[in-house]
Design a protein around this motif. Structure first.
Motif, PDB file in Angstrom:
ATOM      1  N   SER A   1       0.796  -1.231  -0.016  1.00  0.00           N
ATOM      2  CA  SER A   1      -0.038  -0.208   0.084  1.00  0.00           C
ATOM      3  C   SER A   1       0.939   1.476   0.114  1.00  0.00           C
ATOM      4  O   SER A   1       0.458   2.469  -0.283  1.00  0.00           O
ATOM      5  N   GLN A   2       2.057   1.186   0.377  1.00  0.00           N
ATOM      6  CA  GLN A   2       2.853   2.372   0.373  1.00  0.00           C
ATOM      7  C   GLN A   2       4.048   2.266  -0.598  1.00  0.00           C
ATOM      8  O   GLN A   2       5.199   2.697  -0.626  1.00  0.00           O
ATOM      9  N   GLU A   3       4.022   1.544  -1.852  1.00  0.00           N
ATOM     10  CA  GLU A   3       4.905   1.330  -2.886  1.00  0.00           C
ATOM     11  C   GLU A   3       5.394   2.521  -3.566  1.00  0.00           C
ATOM     12  O   GLU A   3       6.180   2.871  -3.632  1.00  0.00           O
ATOM     13  N   ALA A   4       4.183   3.668  -3.705  1.00  0.00           N
ATOM     14  CA  ALA A   4       4.536   4.855  -4.299  1.00  0.00           C
ATOM     15  C   ALA A   4       5.613   5.796  -3.583  1.00  0.00           C
ATOM     16  O   ALA A   4       6.596   6.297  -3.869  1.00  0.00           O
ATOM     17  N   GLU A   5       5.176   5.630  -2.121  1.00  0.00           N
ATOM     18  CA  GLU A   5       5.926   6.589  -1.177  1.00  0.00           C
ATOM     19  C   GLU A   5       7.226   5.919  -1.010  1.00  0.00           C
ATOM     20  O   GLU A   5       8.597   6.587  -1.037  1.00  0.00           O
ATOM     21  N   ALA A   6       7.516   4.600  -1.085  1.00  0.00           N
ATOM     22  CA  ALA A   6       8.888   3.818  -1.083  1.00  0.00           C
ATOM     23  C   ALA A   6       9.477   4.371  -2.123  1.00  0.00           C
ATOM     24  O   ALA A   6      10.710   4.457  -2.292  1.00  0.00           O
ATOM     25  N   GLN A   7       8.914   4.085  -3.509  1.00  0.00           N
ATOM     26  CA  GLN A   7       9.703   4.569  -4.657  1.00  0.00           C
ATOM     27  C   GLN A   7      10.249   5.992  -4.509  1.00  0.00           C
ATOM     28  O   GLN A   7      11.289   6.232  -5.154  1.00  0.00           O
ATOM     29  N   ALA A   8       9.460   6.889  -4.014  1.00  0.00           N
ATOM     30  CA  ALA A   8       9.878   8.257  -3.955  1.00  0.00           C
ATOM     31  C   ALA A   8      11.054   8.454  -3.047  1.00  0.00           C
ATOM     32  O   ALA A   8      11.875   9.250  -3.567  1.00  0.00           O
ATOM     33  N   ASN A   9      11.044   7.731  -2.011  1.00  0.00           N
ATOM     34  CA  ASN A   9      12.328   7.842  -1.292  1.00  0.00           C
ATOM     35  C   ASN A   9      13.264   7.112  -1.675  1.00  0.00           C
ATOM     36  O   ASN A   9      14.787   7.550  -1.435  1.00  0.00           O
ATOM     37  N   CYS A  10      13.275   6.145  -2.551  1.00  0.00           N
ATOM     38  CA  CYS A  10      14.171   5.402  -3.266  1.00  0.00           C
ATOM     39  C   CYS A  10      14.924   6.515  -4.399  1.00  0.00           C
ATOM     40  O   CYS A  10      16.125   6.595  -4.443  1.00  0.00           O
TER      41      CYS A  10
END
Length: 1209
Positions: free
Chosen positions: A212-221
């Motif tokens: 559910s937090q994939e987009a936020e994870a990719q942004a931080n990446c």
């Protein structure tokens, strides 16, 4: 009203941008749209509001990008004319765009982010820190607004570092101000980068497992990757103290990230840069933390994980970087241990070696090759080479080498795990082959280093491998019907066969080991019995496969040094080698020999030759046996090729040098050369050599049949002619007198002494060679005459191209990769035309080799031949107009080996300069200058001479490139010849650094700091006395400055022009000549000024000429006044100081700098800079320095004229 104008303009600009980017637009509309956009950027006064309007995030990406480009253009080209309020407004607007005018980090286009960061950096370069002190604070505030802004701040900091430090695209003062301010704030910047990295990595690691937090994870990446890239831009140049601060916290963080798949590549890049840094010993010592348990664990686990899932491009790229990190770590350890005796070898050195060995055994040929240099450094290291951990890894390394030396992994094949990796690294099999050959040469050097440390283990493993190959069955591999890579005729191996690649690798390994072992071990320690046993096994080995036999021959040569301890084996060795000399793969069949068979026979002859050259004392007791073998082979005219016959004769001559008895050797040579003399001086041969029609008929060039299967009736005639020429060259090249003066005296080789006391020797072959010289000169004259058009018409149709350049030579000249030949299946020459081409080419080159070798070999006996100059001019220099460039180049100089003119000149005694050398070189230099000038004129005017409707040849581009490259190579040979004849270098007292004289066009120094003084030789002075020769030399040297060849220009500028000019300056030079000479240098600057090395040398030469000749020739001033944009007042000041010695107090460098500024208008620029709009960045008030009084050069350049005007009369 203004907003309406902005909106209207923006609508037109959007249409124009759409037309430009639409693939369906016609060229006319696209050009009109482009013109409109460019004129808008250059002239429109409301660019900023339009740019901001177009850059709004409601617009499509291409329109936004154009809007931002408008803003960038304003900053770069209008900033200096903008008011302070306009600058502040633009800066605030751009920062607002970053804060609120961008999409989310995952949606925003990369090119939008890139241009936004460029705009900010351009403003920073113009205003920070003096007028924008809070810039870093503003960036910090921006970064807190979200991931998009944080990533953009990373981009800004990275681009700033690249422009200021890496590319240095600013004026010096601005660059210094910004770099010093960056350095002052470096702790703050690096802490910001590191905290940003850690914060975003932590968030990424927490979120990546939650779908559910994939987009936020990719942004931080994304932010983490940007932070790593920015760190890489700073780690390269910041103080090492920052990198190693807080017990290497930064390095530790990077090691932790090696196991994070998305971030490991960036982390490895940063680590590589950090470990590769140079710096103080104390600072670099802290990086040894990477040999600690934790760091080693992360490196090993990351490598295992990346390699575990098979070949994935991203993981493979990471493995390459990690391998480079380990290489850099090894080099760091070597450097630290060499500099500080107190540093101990790390406890984990063994673990490091094991992990490094894992890369050495990896299937990727690229990764294996990457480790060679570091292994070599470790094995050569004074301290580490004695370390038990390194000595323990030697057997494993040698085992790995036995695998790595096998040439496997061609991209087009699937017979090895390496092939898959090679498809990532190489475009073709040719690329792979070139890479592997280079890598194997490095590998061989490392194997020799290992053998130096542990020769017994190395020899033992080489012996085991040789025994295994001798007993293994031959595996020719699968038949491949699509290519020649399968088995050859009779089921023989191809170059790709499993057995052959194993034999080839084993042979290379054995040769490397044994050569080094004989250098390392004392005589008593050598394993002589084991070596002789191996040699016996090789001699007893029976094989009919030509490729394997070539390897067997190399092994015999490698093991031959053992025979020096057991001379009784010599007859057995020679017997085996002679059996290979007559090797045939298909019995008595008369089918054309394949390349592989020819190579075996030549290899055997070469091996015999090498043994006689390197071990003549060992062979001398068996001379009679050797002589009888050779005589038996030579008695059958058709048994050997002419080159093979000559090689065996050379071997006999090499041993005969050990007679050390002039009369005995002379008698032997008479007997050896008797068949040659009988053929060469026969009536039939004399007629063929002296009469052009008889020559064409004798060699069969008038026959119309060229069927390769048909009998060649004149083949025997060509063979006899070749045999004579080969033999004359071979005997002359190999015959010599004893190197020891006392032995030479005792043997009757010394016939007197020169006035300076040097001995004069006589050569035992002189009498025989001089008997044959007249016919040789006749052959050269006839061969040159063949190129006349009327003679070419007398040759039959297939042979009219027999004098053309062969395809292989074309390929080499153009620098094209050589195709991988399957040498087993192809005959050496497929057609009689190819045989004829080869015959003419080798005959021509060998004749000039003989004439070139005659001087050094026969010395005074050759130079005193009656009318030698007339004879040479009437033969070697006949019909030069019709001789093509590639043949003329052979006459002057072939591949840097001295062939004809150079040795003829260099070995000539001074007393023969006037009678022999001047009569030859005078007309030759005059002719060469005329020919080169015409050739370069054609090249420069080619576009005018070749109209579009003109019918060209089959491949005009390739033909033009070939012609131009040949002219370039001929030019270099001519310049090389002039320098060899005319100038010598004397090392200057103030420096001991020799001048590097390389072939690479870009290998040039940017500063002119000559390490040697160039002076004219006695021959040069002799030639310069003759007005015609002097004129030809000067014109050739100065003309070469304007020809399109940077290497010739560099050589002429630094080594030729000034010494030649200095020689004639003492006399009276015509004003027109002085004008032309100086103009040539300025034209050279216009042509080659874009190359730093050429530019520096040419400016120095122009400065020398102007200073030396300006006081005597006012005309040279007129030339200076024609230089574009020259400052007349500054020129007056320069002349005033030059013509008034009492005022000439400025240092040499300042005068040169002043002169360089005067002639700046004629210094050529690279094509990419010629039409580029110049960016002007104004200097801001001094930040770190108090103002100093202006330097003299600045005074001279000031608008008011400065102090210099006060002293004017």
């Amino acid at each position: 009203m203004e907003m309406e104008q902005v909106n209207a303009l923006c609508e037109e600009l959007v249409k124009a941008v759409t037309v430009m980017m639409d693939p369906s637009s016609t060229q006319r509309y696209r050009l009109e749209a482009l013109k409109f956009c460019e004129e808008f950027k250059e002239k429109c006064p409301i660019c900023v509001p339009c740019g901001l309007k177009l850059a709004e995030k409601t617009q499509i990406a291409i329109v936004r990008h154009f809007g931002l480009q408008i803003l960038e253009h304003v900053v770069k080209f209008r900033w200096n004319s903008m008011s302070r309020l306009e600058k502040v407004y633009l800066k605030n607007s751009v920062m607002e765009l970053i804060a609120n005018g961008t999409l989310s980090i995952l949606e925003e286009e990369n090119h939008i982010k890139d241009v936004l960061s460029r705009i900010v950096v351009e403003m920073i370069k113009r205003e920070w820190p003096q007028h924008w002190p809070d810039m870093l604070m503003e960036l910090d505030t921006l970064s807190r607004q979200g991931e998009t802004q944080r990533e953009l701040v990373m981009f800004i900091l990275l681009r700033l570092a690249e422009d200021v430090v890496t590319f240095q695209t600013l004026p010096t003062q601005r660059r210094r101000d910004i770099q010093q301010t960056l350095t002052q704030n470096m702790e703050r910047i690096l802490n910001f980068l590191l905290s940003t990295l850690q914060e975003n990595v932590n968030k990424y690691q927490q979120m990546k497992t939650d779908a559910s937090q994939e987009a936020e994870a990719q942004a931080n990446c994304r932010v983490s990757i940007a932070a790593l890239n920015t760190l890489a831009g700073y780690i390269d140049w910041v103080s090492l103290n920052h990198i190693t601060a807080e017990n290497c916290k930064l390095v530790e963080t990077l090691c932790l990230l090696l196991n994070e798949q998305e971030l490991q590549l960036g982390a490895a890049e940063c680590l590589l840069i950090a470990v590769s840094r140079k710096g103080k010993l104390e600072d670099r010592k802290r990086l040894m933390i990477l040999f600690g348990d934790v760091a080693m664990h992360y490196v090993l686990s990351a490598a295992q994980t990346a390699d575990g899932g098979g070949l994935v491009e991203k993981h493979y790229l990471f493995l390459k970087r990690l391998c480079q990190v380990l290489c850099a770590l090894g080099n760091l350890l070597c450097a630290l241990l060499a500099l500080d005796a107190n540093i101990q070898t790390p406890v984990n050195f063994g673990m490091y070696l094991e992990s490094f060995l894992a890369f050495t055994t990896h299937p990727s040929q690229f990764l294996r090759s990457s480790t060679h240099m570091t292994w070599g450094a470790l094995f050569r290291h004074e301290v580490l080479s004695r370390d038990p951990s390194l000595l323990a890894v030697i057997p494993k390394y040698l085992r790995a080498s036995m695998t790595n030396l096998v040439k496997m992994g061609f991209p087009s094949k699937t017979d090895s795990p390496s092939c898959e990796y090679s498809r990532f690294d190489f475009d073709s099999d040719e690329d792979f082959n070139a890479f592997f050959n280079s890598s194997r040469a490095q590998h061989g050097e490392v194997v020799r280093c290992v053998c130096r440390l542990d020769p017994k283990t190395s020899f033992q493993m080489a012996a085991e491998w040789l025994k295994y190959q001798l007993s293994a069955a031959i595996d020719t591999g699968p038949v491949n019907s699509c290519s020649t890579a399968g088995t050859g005729e009779g089921g023989f191996c191809s170059i790709f066969s499993p057995s052959y690649v194993q034999w080839e690798a084993m042979t290379f390994f054995l040769e490397s080991v044994i050569n080094q072992m004989f250098r390392t071990l004392e005589k008593e320690e050598l394993p002589v019995n084991e070596g002789i046993e191996l040699l016996q096994l090789v001699l007893n080995f029976e094989m009919k496969d030509p490729l394997i036999l070539s390897c067997v021959l190399t092994n015999v040569s490698a093991l031959f040094p053992f025979v020096t301890y057991k001379p009784a084996f010599l007859p057995q060795v020679f017997s085996k080698l002679f059996s290979f000399v007559t090797f045939e793969s298909v019995g008595e069949s008369k089918a054309p020999r394949t390349r592989a068979v020819r190579n075996v026979r030549r290899h055997a002859c070469s091996s015999i030759n090498k043994m006689c050259r390197d071990y003549p004392d060992l062979v001398l007791p068996n001379f009679d046996m050797l002589y009888s073998h050779v005589k038996q082979l030579l008695s059958n005219e058709l048994l050997l090729t002419q080159m093979e016959k000559c090689a065996l004769m050379e071997a006999l001559v090499l041993v005969s040098n050990q007679f050390k008895d002039y009369e005995r050797q002379k008698l032997f040579l008479e007997e050896l050369m008797a068949p040659v003399v009988n053929i060469w001086l026969s009536e039939e041969m004399c007629r063929a050599l002296s009469d052009i029609d008889a020559f064409i008929a004798y060699v069969g060039a008038d026959l119309k049949s060229c069927d390769p299967a048909a009998q060649d009736p004149c083949g025997l005639n060509r063979a006899r002619m070749s045999f004579c020429v080969y033999s004359i060259l071979g005997v002359m090249r190999r015959t010599t007198w004893p190197s020891d003066l006392e032995e030479a005296k005792a043997g009757g080789f010394v016939v007197g002494y020169t006035p300076s006391g040097n001995p004069v020797f006589r050569n035992p072959c002189t009498e025989q060679i001089l008997r044959l010289l007249d016919n040789l000169l006749a052959l050269v004259r006839t061969h040159n005459t063949l190129y006349t058009p009327e003679m070419l018409t007398k040759m039959a149709e297939p042979f009219t191209k027999a004098l053309d350049i062969v395809e292989s030579e074309k390929t080499a000249i153009l620098g094209l990769p050589q195709p991988l030949l399957e040498i087993n299946d192809h005959p050496v020459y497929r057609t009689i035309l190819e045989r004829m081409q080869r015959f003419f080419g080798i005959l021509y080159e060998n004749c000039y080799h003989i004439l070139g070798k005659a001087g050094p070999s026969m010395q005074q006996d050759f130079y005193t031949v009656e009318d030698l100059a007339t004879q040479l001019l009437g033969s070697a220099f006949v019909n030069l107009n019709n001789i093509p460039d590639f043949r003329l180049r052979s006459m002057l100089h072939i591949l840097k080996s001295r062939v004809f003119v150079k040795p003829l000149v260099l070995f000539c005694p001074p007393e023969h300069y006037e009678t022999l050398i001047s009569p030859i070189l005078g007309p030759l230099f005059t002719y060469l200058h005329m020919r080169l000038s015409q050739k370069w004129h054609v090249i420069n005017q080619r576009s005018v001479l070749c109209g579009e409707d003109e019918i060209a040849e089959d491949n005009p581009e390739s033909q033009e490139m070939l012609e131009e490259q040949l002219v370039r190579m001929l030019t270099r040979e001519v310049m090389d010849l002039i320098m060899a004849c005319c100038v010598s270098k004397k090392t200057a007292e103030h420096t001991a650094t020799p001048t590097a004289d390389g072939d690479d066009e870009e290998m040039m120094a940017t500063e002119v700091a000559p390490s040697s003084v160039v002076e004219l030789t006695d021959l040069g002075k002799c030639l310069m006395k003759h007005e015609d020769v002097c004129t030809a030399l000067l014109i050739t040297a100065f003309n070469s400055l304007t020809w399109k060849d940077t290497l010739s220009c560099q050589r002429a500028t630094t080594q030729l022009c000034w010494p030649l000019l200095k020689q004639v300056m003492s006399g009276t030079l015509l004003a027109d000549a002085v004008t032309w000479l100086f103009t040539s240098v300025l034209k050279g600057l216009q042509m080659h000024g874009q190359h730093d090395g050429c530019m520096a040398s040419l400016v120095h030469l122009a400065f020398q000429i102007y200073e030396a000749l300006r006081p005597r020739y006012l005309e040279i001033r007129a030339v200076m006044e024609q230089i574009p944009e020259i400052n007349k007042e500054s020129l007056d000041q320069f002349d005033c100081k030059l013509l008034n010695p009492s005022l000439q107090k400025a240092a040499d460098k300042r005068r040169k700098d002043h002169f360089k500024r005067l002639i700046a208008g004629c210094i050529g620029k690279p094509l990419g800079e010629q039409f580029r709009k110049e960016v002007h960045i104004k200097n801001l008030p001094w930040l770190f320095k108090k103002s100093k009084p202006m330097l003299e050069t600045e005074v001279l350049d000031s608008e008011e004229g400065g102090l210099a005007t006060i002293f004017e009369p």
